[in-house]
Design a protein around this motif. Structure first.
Motif, PDB file in Angstrom:
ATOM      1  N   ARG A   2       0.833  -1.344   0.384  1.00  0.00           N
ATOM      2  CA  ARG A   2      -0.317  -0.188   0.020  1.00  0.00           C
ATOM      3  C   ARG A   2       0.856   1.664   0.418  1.00  0.00           C
ATOM      4  N   LEU A   3       0.412   2.017  -0.801  1.00  0.00           N
ATOM      5  CA  LEU A   3       1.717   3.085  -0.923  1.00  0.00           C
ATOM      6  C   LEU A   3       0.460   4.660  -0.629  1.00  0.00           C
ATOM      7  N   ALA A   4       1.602   5.131   0.244  1.00  0.00           N
ATOM      8  CA  ALA A   4       0.354   6.867   1.272  1.00  0.00           C
ATOM      9  C   ALA A   4       1.340   7.388   0.360  1.00  0.00           C
ATOM     10  N   ILE A  59      -4.233   6.976   0.132  1.00  0.00           N
ATOM     11  CA  ILE A  59      -3.650   5.446   0.079  1.00  0.00           C
ATOM     12  C   ILE A  59      -3.749   5.039  -1.009  1.00  0.00           C
ATOM     13  N   VAL A  60      -3.360   3.581  -2.045  1.00  0.00           N
ATOM     14  CA  VAL A  60      -3.587   3.082  -3.178  1.00  0.00           C
ATOM     15  C   VAL A  60      -2.496   1.447  -3.013  1.00  0.00           C
ATOM     16  N   PRO A  61      -3.066   0.594  -2.705  1.00  0.00           N
ATOM     17  CA  PRO A  61      -2.517  -0.393  -2.836  1.00  0.00           C
ATOM     18  C   PRO A  61      -1.632  -0.932  -4.269  1.00  0.00           C
ATOM     19  N   VAL A  73       6.980   9.792  -0.277  1.00  0.00           N
ATOM     20  CA  VAL A  73       5.990   8.574   0.482  1.00  0.00           C
ATOM     21  C   VAL A  73       6.476   7.679   1.205  1.00  0.00           C
ATOM     22  N   CYS A  74       5.088   7.007   1.665  1.00  0.00           N
ATOM     23  CA  CYS A  74       4.971   5.618   2.455  1.00  0.00           C
ATOM     24  C   CYS A  74       4.824   4.525   2.023  1.00  0.00           C
ATOM     25  N   LEU A  75       5.453   3.347   2.184  1.00  0.00           N
ATOM     26  CA  LEU A  75       4.756   1.795   1.329  1.00  0.00           C
ATOM     27  C   LEU A  75       4.825   1.228   2.864  1.00  0.00           C
ATOM     28  N   GLU A  76       3.669   0.217   2.558  1.00  0.00           N
ATOM     29  CA  GLU A  76       3.559  -0.357   3.770  1.00  0.00           C
ATOM     30  C   GLU A  76       3.190  -2.337   3.111  1.00  0.00           C
ATOM     31  N   GLU A 100       2.413  -6.667   4.541  1.00  0.00           N
ATOM     32  CA  GLU A 100       2.634  -7.355   5.732  1.00  0.00           C
ATOM     33  C   GLU A 100       2.579  -8.739   5.121  1.00  0.00           C
ATOM     34  N   SER A 138       4.906  -6.356   9.308  1.00  0.00           N
ATOM     35  CA  SER A 138       4.437  -5.223   9.058  1.00  0.00           C
ATOM     36  C   SER A 138       5.491  -4.693   8.613  1.00  0.00           C
ATOM     37  N   ILE A 190       7.459  -1.160   7.204  1.00  0.00           N
ATOM     38  CA  ILE A 190       7.415   0.851   6.137  1.00  0.00           C
ATOM     39  C   ILE A 190       8.440   0.701   5.854  1.00  0.00           C
ATOM     40  N   PHE A 215      10.019   4.612   3.278  1.00  0.00           N
ATOM     41  CA  PHE A 215       9.884   5.816   4.061  1.00  0.00           C
ATOM     42  C   PHE A 215      10.857   5.912   2.590  1.00  0.00           C
ATOM     43  N   THR A 217      11.646   0.495   7.726  1.00  0.00           N
ATOM     44  CA  THR A 217      11.255  -0.345   9.501  1.00  0.00           C
ATOM     45  C   THR A 217      10.186  -1.562   9.538  1.00  0.00           C
TER      46      THR A 217
END
Lengths: 179, 179
Positions: A22-24, A33-35, A64-67, A69, A79, A81, A83, A139
């Motif tokens: 997911r990108l914010a 946010i979008v996947p 941006v920030c991505l996540e 899982e 999880s 994260i 940057f 992280t």
């Protein structure tokens, strides 16, 4: 259950084996946010997407920030994260190498999770935009079962034990509950 | 495969049945994502979490975005985006009703996906902070198999057909492939 910080090496390994993120992005401090599907190569996550809000926002603010899982159960998960900052890869001189990487990665995934070119409703097929995210930092956190902590302490103790004793311990020990 | 916009009713229904979401907040236009557990009640998503970066950032900028997913396969999925703003629910006069809702919802989920109070590494157990997100707007997309489009067109045609014909059609038709 405990939650532990992942090492930098664990974070990179998790990023390399995950393609759905997911990108914010943000504009005027409004996050969005979008996947999407991304693929790691070196310090960059490569992707393709259609023109839309996220591209417009990232063109004005590349932060941006991505996540990612990895969820096995409620009690076993990790999880991650990331940057980073956005770089678009248009067909212009200087982008040949980066676009070649993007194309090579893209060809490994004929079916993207959020297909960049799939028609949206009744609209026409959309032209994909190649981009990459430079990973500035990452992280991660993961759960650790308390009994696996004990296993690790046992493992540390076993390092100073003779081989025959370790083998017997392996034969007699109960089944491990951690992955 | 086609990607279609979900109706507002479909978006609210999807939000109500999903408890795991990714929340993005932003500070100085740097977005940040965290996965967390939320529960819908009325126009609000309620949650508990520990003090940390996301709480500090949302205290300075309450604008947030949340994302939920329902992924069956690469070709069958739905994705929901929620825009909202953060409200903290400290133990102060005026918050009694909202905190009662949060507590009631919290008790339905003894095991949270990102447990608010679980110790992080070797640190002590953390005090949970109750909050809610006011849903200001929401939008969703989902895949539609092309043959189910045909089914819908058939369905529209059947609306003008007599009941006996509809019943016979139901008995004779092949199994539907869409949900």
């Amino acid at each position: 259950m405990l939650i532990q910080a992942m090492t930098v090496e664990e974070c990179w390994a998790m990023l390399a084996r995950n393609n759905i993120a997911r990108l914010a992005c943000a504009r005027d401090n409004q996050p969005y946010i979008v996947p999407l599907r991304v693929d790691l190569d070196g310090q960059f996550l490569y992707g393709y997407t259609a023109l839309g809000r996220k591209i417009e926002w990232m063109r004005t603010n590349p932060l941006v920030c991505l996540e990612c899982e990895e969820v096995t159960t409620d009690r076993v998960w990790a999880s991650l994260i990331v940057f980073g900052h956005y770089e678009e890869l248009p067909h212009i001189p200087g982008n040949e190498d980066a676009r070649r990487v993007a194309d090579r990665l893209f060809q490994r995934h004929p079916m993207w999770w959020e297909p960049a070119t799939v028609p949206l409703g009744t609209s026409a097929r959309r032209a994909p935009i190649a981009f990459r995210i430079h990973v500035d930092g990452l992280t991660g956190r993961r759960t650790v079962q308390e009994n696996s902590q004990h296993d690790r302490q046992d493992s540390a103790r076993r390092d100073s034990q003779p081989v025959w004793l370790i083998r017997m311990w392996h034969r007699l020990r109960p089944t491990r509950t951690d992955a």
